[in-house]
Design a protein around this motif. Structure first.
Motif, PDB file in Angstrom:
ATOM      1  N   THR A   1       1.098  -1.483   0.193  1.00 13.80           N
ATOM      2  CA  THR A   1      -0.101  -0.442  -0.070  1.00 13.80           C
ATOM      3  C   THR A   1       0.804   1.209   0.045  1.00 13.80           C
ATOM      4  O   THR A   1       2.163   1.210  -0.195  1.00 13.80           O
ATOM      5  N   GLY A   2       0.384   2.544   0.207  1.00 13.71           N
ATOM      6  CA  GLY A   2       0.854   3.595   0.118  1.00 13.71           C
ATOM      7  C   GLY A   2       2.021   3.396   1.370  1.00 13.71           C
ATOM      8  O   GLY A   2       1.598   3.274   3.020  1.00 13.71           O
ATOM      9  N   LYS A   3       3.222   3.815   1.213  1.00 13.10           N
ATOM     10  CA  LYS A   3       4.211   4.469   1.890  1.00 13.10           C
ATOM     11  C   LYS A   3       4.293   5.403   3.123  1.00 13.10           C
ATOM     12  O   LYS A   3       4.173   6.073   2.151  1.00 13.10           O
ATOM     13  N   LYS A   4       4.487   5.565   4.386  1.00  9.42           N
ATOM     14  CA  LYS A   4       4.458   6.322   4.863  1.00  9.42           C
ATOM     15  C   LYS A   4       5.893   6.656   5.096  1.00  9.42           C
ATOM     16  O   LYS A   4       6.892   6.131   4.452  1.00  9.42           O
ATOM     17  N   THR A   5       5.607   8.622   4.823  1.00 11.95           N
ATOM     18  CA  THR A   5       7.239   9.419   5.204  1.00 11.95           C
ATOM     19  C   THR A   5       7.410   9.822   6.743  1.00 11.95           C
ATOM     20  O   THR A   5       6.848   9.871   6.960  1.00 11.95           O
TER      21      THR A   5
ATOM     22  N   GLU B   1      16.409   3.440  13.136  1.00 14.98           N
ATOM     23  CA  GLU B   1      15.227   2.080  12.418  1.00 14.98           C
ATOM     24  C   GLU B   1      15.248   2.400  13.305  1.00 14.98           C
ATOM     25  O   GLU B   1      13.404   1.332  13.042  1.00 14.98           O
ATOM     26  N   PHE B   2      14.882   2.185  14.259  1.00 19.25           N
ATOM     27  CA  PHE B   2      13.544   2.165  16.179  1.00 19.25           C
ATOM     28  C   PHE B   2      12.198   3.122  16.152  1.00 19.25           C
ATOM     29  O   PHE B   2      11.589   2.553  15.448  1.00 19.25           O
ATOM     30  N   PHE B   3      12.899   4.503  15.070  1.00 17.83           N
ATOM     31  CA  PHE B   3      11.789   5.333  14.752  1.00 17.83           C
ATOM     32  C   PHE B   3      11.281   5.167  13.594  1.00 17.83           C
ATOM     33  O   PHE B   3      10.307   4.708  13.483  1.00 17.83           O
ATOM     34  N   SER B   4      11.683   4.419  12.742  1.00 17.31           N
ATOM     35  CA  SER B   4      10.852   3.484  11.323  1.00 17.31           C
ATOM     36  C   SER B   4      10.164   2.454  12.032  1.00 17.31           C
ATOM     37  O   SER B   4       9.146   2.195  11.142  1.00 17.31           O
ATOM     38  N   LEU B   5      10.844   1.955  13.386  1.00 18.44           N
ATOM     39  CA  LEU B   5       9.242   0.207  13.387  1.00 18.44           C
ATOM     40  C   LEU B   5       8.703   1.139  14.238  1.00 18.44           C
ATOM     41  O   LEU B   5       7.564   0.637  13.553  1.00 18.44           O
ATOM     42  N   LYS B   6       9.056   2.176  15.400  1.00 15.06           N
ATOM     43  CA  LYS B   6       7.730   2.765  15.895  1.00 15.06           C
ATOM     44  C   LYS B   6       6.983   3.478  14.596  1.00 15.06           C
ATOM     45  O   LYS B   6       5.575   3.236  15.665  1.00 15.06           O
ATOM     46  N   THR B   7       6.966   4.107  14.070  1.00 17.65           N
ATOM     47  CA  THR B   7       6.313   5.107  12.858  1.00 17.65           C
ATOM     48  C   THR B   7       5.812   3.983  12.139  1.00 17.65           C
ATOM     49  O   THR B   7       4.757   4.485  10.914  1.00 17.65           O
ATOM     50  N   ASP B   8       6.343   2.706  11.473  1.00 17.12           N
ATOM     51  CA  ASP B   8       5.523   2.298  10.760  1.00 17.12           C
ATOM     52  C   ASP B   8       5.690   2.709   9.207  1.00 17.12           C
ATOM     53  O   ASP B   8       4.742   2.748   7.949  1.00 17.12           O
ATOM     54  N   CYS B   9       7.334   3.206   9.097  1.00 19.92           N
ATOM     55  CA  CYS B   9       7.977   4.302   8.111  1.00 19.92           C
ATOM     56  C   CYS B   9       9.139   3.236   7.229  1.00 19.92           C
ATOM     57  O   CYS B   9       9.817   3.237   7.517  1.00 19.92           O
ATOM     58  N   SER B  10       8.413   3.861   6.115  1.00 17.94           N
ATOM     59  CA  SER B  10       9.439   2.715   5.035  1.00 17.94           C
ATOM     60  C   SER B  10      10.342   3.713   4.024  1.00 17.94           C
ATOM     61  O   SER B  10      11.385   3.659   3.267  1.00 17.94           O
TER      62      SER B  10
END
Length: 314
Positions: free
Chosen positions: A26-30, A79-88
């Motif tokens: 689906t659409g990728k979050k930033t 990488e921690f912030f990416s996992l926390k916010t589910d951003c790719s």
């Protein structure tokens, strides 16, 4: 060994399924964040990107000392912030004397850094510096056209990589069909030289053309900026192959006794087993059979039992 807990509540299960890897994304979050030191220009750039991707972006305004994308050990917090916010996808801004107005755009795979592109921002113009009719301003969440102009995007390796990253950043959710009337914006990326790209954001104005297809005009609404290539890091071949995996399409089951013809199209053969009429049990309930029996009884010459009516009359 670490114990893996399985969720018991349905709400938690649905949340984890939403974050799980998908074959059709689906659409990728930033994720938009900044380093220890930034400038006024860079803060405006990050804010404008957040407004362009409103609804599918997360903006962090605090300073982050531990985020250094190109250095070893400086990717853990990111990488921690990416996992926390589910951003790719992430956009990281920093400012230093060696690299002023520095912008790092990167993509994630399984919440680990996949690739990185570093550019410098020059000649930035915000949305407020443009004057235009506000009626044609793009709507939030609308799908854009993305145009790449210049041979550099095909010949220069750095610009090829930048094109892939910008395409993932700006396009939003991938769809199969579009309504032309609903498209009201366009991103134009022009390769000025082998290391410089001019990026601008335009609104689309539909005008009469005398035909069914309307004539489109581009109206620059901002922001616009020059992106100067600095550093980039491609993913290694093993990681690329793992990230590009797709599901193996199951081969279609062959249809028996079906063929294709250029004129008649799809042709099918139906096989009917032999009908064994002699072995079939025929029930004698038809009117014709009863009539024959009655006539046979009437034609008898007295040999055999008399009819029911004759017995009654006698």
């Amino acid at each position: 060994m670490m114990k893996v807990k399985t969720p018991t509540k349905g709400k938690i299960k649905r949340a984890l399924e939403k974050r799980a890897p998908k074959l059709v994304e689906t659409g990728k979050k930033t994720l938009i964040l900044q380093g220890t030191k930034t400038s006024g220009v860079l803060n405006s750039v990050l804010t404008e990107i957040y407004h362009l991707k409103k609804g599918s972006a997360v903006r962090y305004t605090r300073k982050n000392d531990n985020v250094r994308p190109f250095e070893s050990g400086g990717e853990t917090s990111l990488e921690f912030f990416s996992l926390k916010t589910d951003c790719s996808i992430f956009v990281f801004g920093s400012h230093a004397k060696k690299r002023p107005n520095n912008l790092v755009i990167g993509r994630m795979y399984d919440h680990h850094i996949y690739d990185l592109v570093e550019v410098g921002v020059e000649n930035f113009k915000s949305m407020e510096s443009y004057s235009y009719d506000k009626k044609i301003s793009p709507r939030i969440g609308s799908k854009p056209f993305i145009v790449f102009v210049g041979e550099g995007f095909e010949n220069v390796e750095e610009l090829k990589h930048l094109k892939e990253v910008l395409l993932d950043l700006l396009r939003g959710e991938v769809v199969e069909s579009l309504n032309i009337a609903g498209i009201d914006r366009a991103y134009v990326c022009t390769a000025v030289s082998s290391n410089r790209v001019f990026l601008t954001h335009c609104a689309l104005r539909l005008k009469r053309s005398g035909t069914i297809v309307p004539r489109m005009e581009l109206v620059e609404v901002g922001p616009s900026m020059d992106l100067v290539m600095r550093r980039h890091r491609l993913p290694n071949e093993g990681l690329r192959k793992e990230a590009m995996k797709t599901s193996i399409d199951k081969p279609k089951k062959k249809e028996k006794n079906v063929s294709q013809d250029a004129i008649q199209g799809k042709i099918g053969k139906i096989y009917i087993p032999d009908q064994k009429v002699g072995d079939m049990k025929v029930i004698n309930k038809s009117k014709g059979v009863k009539r024959e029996r009655r006539e046979a009884k009437l034609n008898r010459d007295g040999h055999g039992p008399a009819s029911k009516k004759w017995k009654e009359s006698s």
